[in-house]
Design an enzyme around this catalytic site. Sequence first.
Site, PDB file in Angstrom:
ATOM      1  N   ASP A 153       3.603   0.195   1.237  1.00 26.24           N
ATOM      2  CA  ASP A 153       3.104   1.468   1.750  1.00 26.24           C
ATOM      3  C   ASP A 153       3.716   1.675   3.124  1.00 26.24           C
ATOM      4  OD1 ASP A 153       1.722   3.595   2.808  1.00 26.24           O
ATOM      5  OD2 ASP A 153      -0.240   2.934   2.121  1.00 26.24           O
TER       6      ASP A 153
ATOM      7  N   ASN B  65       3.613   4.469   5.071  1.00 29.16           N
ATOM      8  CA  ASN B  65       2.873   5.347   5.988  1.00 29.16           C
ATOM      9  C   ASN B  65       3.807   6.275   6.767  1.00 29.16           C
ATOM     10  OD1 ASN B  65      -0.001   5.153   5.810  1.00 29.16           O
ATOM     11  ND2 ASN B  65       0.115   3.070   6.576  1.00 29.16           N
TER      12      ASN B  65
ATOM     13  N   ASN C 267      -6.569   0.072  -1.303  1.00 28.51           N
ATOM     14  CA  ASN C 267      -7.667   0.418  -0.392  1.00 28.51           C
ATOM     15  C   ASN C 267      -8.910  -0.425  -0.682  1.00 28.51           C
ATOM     16  OD1 ASN C 267      -9.002   1.729   1.687  1.00 28.51           O
ATOM     17  ND2 ASN C 267      -9.595   3.471   0.423  1.00 28.51           N
TER      18      ASN C 267
END
Length: 202
Positions: free
Chosen positions: A161, A163, A21
């Site tokens: 990732d 999601n 992030n």
Amino acid sequence: HPARPRAINSTLMRIVSWNVNGIRACLDKGLGKVVQAMDADFFCLQESKAHPDQVELLMHPELRGLESTWASAEKKGYSGTVTFTPHKSTELRSTMGLKPYDSEGRANLAFGKGFTLVNLYFPNGAASEERHLFKMKFLDDLIPWLKKLEAERGPVILCGDYNIAHTEIEIHDPISNKDSSGFKPEERAWMTRFLEAGLDVN
């Protein structure tokens, strides 16, 4: 030191995958020391939110000498993937070869002897119906792309990732979230198809 030369042992590798992030904030909080301590063969980051010219890697001695590949989004401060490796002879690629996803920095690749490592950051479809449809198109395109890559280069190691929460055990409240992005029936159904696709994916 992670930058020391060494050969890749494809039967015993250390691969780290981490959604950071924002790589710049993580570097300010000691990411370089984490990379050094883990001493991985490949350190794969998602949601890097930066272009390489925005990051002063030379300010972080733990990362000096590491090879890296950056897949950066055209939109500044958005998405992106980065892979670091101490293996100097590893062929690195910063694109999937699919423009809609390359423009968002969705993947980069490392080609080892007898395998391909793919570092992926799947789209998040929560923002709008348009973004959900973009995510579903990404999913539809991904399996054929991976099969082609496998046919050309051999076994694929996939990290990143996703999601997506595939089963109810992976989410806190599956009942109230049954129509939430990342747990929608069509996303979960895709994950089932992906696991049954016959890919030699590790």
